[in-house]
Structure formats: C-alpha cells, structure tokens
Write a protein that holds these residues in place. Structure first.
Motif, short mmCIF file in Angstrom:
data_model
loop_
_atom_site.label_atom_id
_atom_site.label_comp_id
_atom_site.label_asym_id
_atom_site.label_seq_id
_atom_site.Cartn_x
_atom_site.Cartn_y
_atom_site.Cartn_z
N THR A 26 -63.25 6.44 7.19
CA THR A 26 -62.31 5.38 6.84
C THR A 26 -61.35 5.12 7.99
O THR A 26 -61.11 3.97 8.39
CB THR A 26 -61.53 5.74 5.58
OG1 THR A 26 -62.45 5.96 4.49
CG2 THR A 26 -60.57 4.63 5.19
N ALA A 27 -60.80 6.20 8.56
CA ALA A 27 -59.90 6.05 9.71
C ALA A 27 -60.63 5.47 10.90
O ALA A 27 -60.08 4.63 11.64
CB ALA A 27 -59.29 7.40 10.06
N LEU A 30 -65.30 13.86 5.21
CA LEU A 30 -66.14 12.92 5.95
C LEU A 30 -65.74 11.48 5.62
O LEU A 30 -65.64 10.63 6.52
CB LEU A 30 -67.61 13.15 5.61
CG LEU A 30 -68.60 12.19 6.27
CD1 LEU A 30 -68.59 12.35 7.79
CD2 LEU A 30 -70.02 12.42 5.73
N THR A 31 -65.51 11.21 4.34
CA THR A 31 -65.09 9.87 3.93
C THR A 31 -63.77 9.48 4.58
O THR A 31 -63.60 8.34 5.05
CB THR A 31 -64.96 9.79 2.40
OG1 THR A 31 -66.21 10.15 1.80
CG2 THR A 31 -64.57 8.40 1.95
N ALA A 36 -61.93 -0.49 5.56
CA ALA A 36 -60.87 -0.11 6.49
C ALA A 36 -60.90 -1.02 7.73
O ALA A 36 -59.84 -1.40 8.25
CB ALA A 36 -61.04 1.35 6.91
N TYR A 37 -62.07 -1.34 8.20
CA TYR A 37 -62.22 -2.26 9.33
C TYR A 37 -61.56 -3.60 9.00
O TYR A 37 -60.82 -4.16 9.82
CB TYR A 37 -63.72 -2.44 9.59
CG TYR A 37 -64.10 -3.09 10.90
CD1 TYR A 37 -63.83 -4.42 11.18
CD2 TYR A 37 -64.80 -2.37 11.86
CE1 TYR A 37 -64.21 -5.02 12.37
CE2 TYR A 37 -65.18 -2.96 13.06
CZ TYR A 37 -64.89 -4.28 13.30
OH TYR A 37 -65.28 -4.87 14.48
N ALA A 80 -63.29 7.80 19.48
CA ALA A 80 -63.98 9.00 19.97
C ALA A 80 -63.46 10.26 19.28
O ALA A 80 -64.24 11.13 18.86
CB ALA A 80 -63.79 9.11 21.48
N LEU A 81 -62.14 10.36 19.14
CA LEU A 81 -61.55 11.54 18.49
C LEU A 81 -61.96 11.63 17.02
O LEU A 81 -62.29 12.71 16.52
CB LEU A 81 -60.03 11.47 18.61
CG LEU A 81 -59.44 11.64 20.02
CD1 LEU A 81 -57.94 11.41 19.99
CD2 LEU A 81 -59.76 13.03 20.56
N LEU A 82 -61.96 10.50 16.32
CA LEU A 82 -62.29 10.51 14.90
C LEU A 82 -63.78 10.80 14.67
O LEU A 82 -64.14 11.46 13.69
CB LEU A 82 -61.90 9.17 14.27
CG LEU A 82 -60.39 8.96 14.12
CD1 LEU A 82 -60.08 7.50 13.83
CD2 LEU A 82 -59.83 9.86 13.02
#
Length: 401
Positions: free
Chosen positions: A112-113, A107-108, A63-64, A92-94
């Motif tokens: 990923t996000a 969790l995955t 994803a990065y 921070a939110l994720l």
C-alpha cells in the motif's frame, strides 16, 4: 502562478529525457505488476484465499490513486525530476521491506505504501514530456516513453513468476527494489531541471488553484470518468489470470507471468508504431479500434478449451488494443491545463488507478455470480462499448499530422 510552457529543447536533449524517464517507467511498472503471477503462491504462503491476495493489488492501486492529488502539486512546485527521483528511492526501500514481510498484513501494508510513492513516477514523467514536446508530437514522444515503460510491465509479470519459481517470492521484491534504486540514481546523475522554469511555492491554496485550472476545462470531468471505466475493465483481469490458468490447465506462476506479459508485448508494438498509427488513423479511430481489439481478445480468453499458451497471443492483442485507446487518453490529459500540467496528469493517473482498484473487486464479484467465462464476456462487452462511445462523446484534440 503556474509553471509556464517552455520551448522545445534540442532533439538530443529530448532523446536523453525519454530514455532516462523510460528507465524510471520501467522500474515503476516492474514493481507494479510483480504481484499478479504470485497470487496463488502467496495464497498458499499466508493461508489466504485467492480473492484476498488479489485484493493486495487493489490496495496498491487505491493508494496510487489516493496519492495523486498530493503528488501533482508537489511535482509542479518542487520540480518533476526531483519528485521522480525521490519517489523511486522510497519505492526501492519499500520493495526491499516487502521482501522481509513476516505476515500477510505486513505485506499488504508495504504494498500500500509502495503504491503511494510509485504514483510519483509515471505521471510526473508524462508531465515532464508534455512540458517539452508540442502537441503535434506529444503522442509520438509519449509512445516512445511507453515502450520502455511497458517493457518494465512485461518484465515484471514474466520475471516475477520465473524468479519466484527459482529463488522464492521474496527475491522478486528485492530485484524490484534494486531496479527502482538504479533508476532514481540515474535521474539524479543524468537529468537536470530546467533552470528557467517557473514553479509556484507549494501550498494548499496553490494546489487548489491548480486544480481549479484543470477543472475549468469542460473536457476534464468526462475524460477522467472515461479513464476510470477503462481502468476497471482492463485491470480487473490480471490478478485472476494465474488462478484461471491454474484451474484450467494447471499452469504455474511462470506460465501465468508470460501470459500477463503479453499485454506489455502488445504495448511495445504500439510504441514502435505510434507515429504511423497517429498519422494514419488519428485519435478517434484509434480508440474505436482499440476497444474492438480488446473485446475480441477477452472473448477468446473466455473459451476454456484453448491451451494456456494461446493466452500469450490473446493478451498481446489485448495490450495492443489497450494502448491504442489509452495512449490517446494520455495525450489528451497532457493538454487539459498546460499551466498546471503536473496536477492535470496526476489527476488523470488518479482516475486510472481508481478504476485499477475497482476492477479486481468487480471481476471478483462477476466471477462469483457468472462464472469464469461469463465474467470475462461481460468485461469484453464493456470494453468494446467504451471504444465505440469515446469518439462520439469526447472531443479529441487532433495529433494527426
């Protein structure tokens, strides 16, 4: 029109930039490495195999990488500092959301996000440094930035295991989220965008034009290809370290975290000595020596009879060798397209994290086919060969003074 190169600011301004961006890099890499020592813990928590949990690291890295072609033009158009602060607050939110994941799939998804938004921090920070530091000084300034960034990597690996042992794995993600939020606020309060910077409007055609500029440089494809190989050979190992140490000596998450953190310690040594290394060795020798040291370190880690704590020194050596090579690659990437530096560095990060995502899959396959020692020795031979070939096939812009 691409962003024009700007004059170098006063030393005090550059120092403040390095310190604040270093804090951003700290928060980003802290979040990036927290999963590695937790692999056996999460495997037990969600009743999954170690390779399945290790694949979450692949999801983050993939994803990065995928986000980079989009984030690079965003940074060039909206501003690098604004991109960094926004991505940190989303990260921070994720991370906080991952702390409350109710299933392995959730969790995955959160990780990923998180990988996508984490990709808007370090490449944009490197590009911002490239905007302000001339090439003769750039590798030194990037080295200083790397010191703080690598401390985050080291702390993420070491603290992750310790926090998990005391308050559980969910607390690890809450700490990571708090650090990202603090770094994002710090950027907003301390750093100001350059008022005279020329930024093209964000558009698909503008992004394509920026990437055309990047690939107009004949060195671009070769550099990116080498970085994919480097990323695969280096980052294929960490998700399996905890399981390897547990199998060999019963080491837990905290011990595995300390071992993985050794890579960061080696990076700190590199960051402190960057000016001396650049002046005494130069880019070509740095890549060759770096590959040799990494190959030696992996060769030692392949020996099953060594006690677990010896791996701390082994990974410190590997980390020092990695940053000798990778620091040189980074400096080259910032000069591929000065007028579209955000896009060039974003694609560089994309290439690195494509390798980062591919590495655990290759290591998992090698472990299955060759066993632990055989797989590690195969990667050792690959990274040693890479260090030998780089200065012979890639012209390296001299930052030696």
């Amino acid at each position: 029109m691409a962003e024009a190169p700007q004059p170098r600011p006063a030393d005090g301004s550059l120092t403040a930039l390095i310190l604040v961006l270093g804090a951003c890099g700290f928060a980003s890499t802290f979040t990036m490495r927290i999963l590695d020592p937790l692999v056996p813990t999460l495997a037990g928590e969600f009743e999954r195999s170690v390779p399945q949990v290790a694949a979450v690291a692949t999801a983050f890295s993939f994803a990065y990488a995928v986000g980079q072609p989009f984030l690079g033009p965003v940074a060039d158009s909206l501003g690098k500092l604004r991109t960094i602060s926004t991505c940190l607050l989303l990260l921070a939110l994720l991370s906080a959301a991952a702390a409350f994941a109710w299933s392995f799939d959730a969790l995955t998804l959160m990780r990923t996000a998180a990988g996508i938004v984490a990709g808007g921090v370090i490449p944009a920070a490197m590009a911002a440094i490239g905007d302000r530091a001339p090439m003769a000084e750039r590798q030194v300034q990037l080295g200083r930035f790397l010191v703080l960034m690598i401390v985050g990597q080291m702390a993420g690996a070491a603290c992750s295991g310790l926090i998990a042992d005391h308050i559980g794995w969910r607390g690890v993600f809450l700490v990571a989220g708090a650090l990202s939020a603090l770094a994002g606020v710090l950027v907003i309060l301390v750093l100001k965008p350059r008022p005279d910077a020329l930024r093209p409007p964000l558009s698909f055609s503008g992004a394509i034009a920026n990437y055309a500029t990047v690939f107009a440089n004949p060195q671009t494809k070769l550099l990116y290809g080498l970085v994919i190989v480097e990323g695969a050979l280096i980052f294929g190992m960490p998700p399996f370290v905890a399981a390897i140490l547990q199998e060999r000596s019963g080491a837990g998450a905290s011990q595995a975290g300390l071992v993985i953190a050794g890579t960061g310690l080696g990076g700190i040594v590199y960051g402190i000595l960057t000016r001396i290394l650049v002046e005494r060795l130069g880019p070509a020798r740095m890549t060759t020596i770096g590959g040799t040291l990494m190959a030696l370190a992996y060769g030692l880690f392949a020996l099953p009879m060594l006690p677990w704590w010896s791996a701390i020194a082994i990974f410190t050596l590997s980390g020092f060798g990695f940053f000798l090579m990778h620091g040189t690659f980074q400096a080259q990437a910032t000069e591929l397209a000065p007028g579209a530096r955000g896009s060039a560095v974003a694609l560089f990060a994309c290439a690195l994290f494509c390798g980062h995502a591919l590495g655990p899959l290759l290591m998992g396959t090698a472990l299955h086919l060759l066993g632990t020692s055989g797989a590690i020795l195969l990667f050792a031979a690959g990274i040693g060969l890479l260090g030998f070939l780089v200065p012979r096939i890639l012209p390296l812009a001299g930052s030696r003074t």
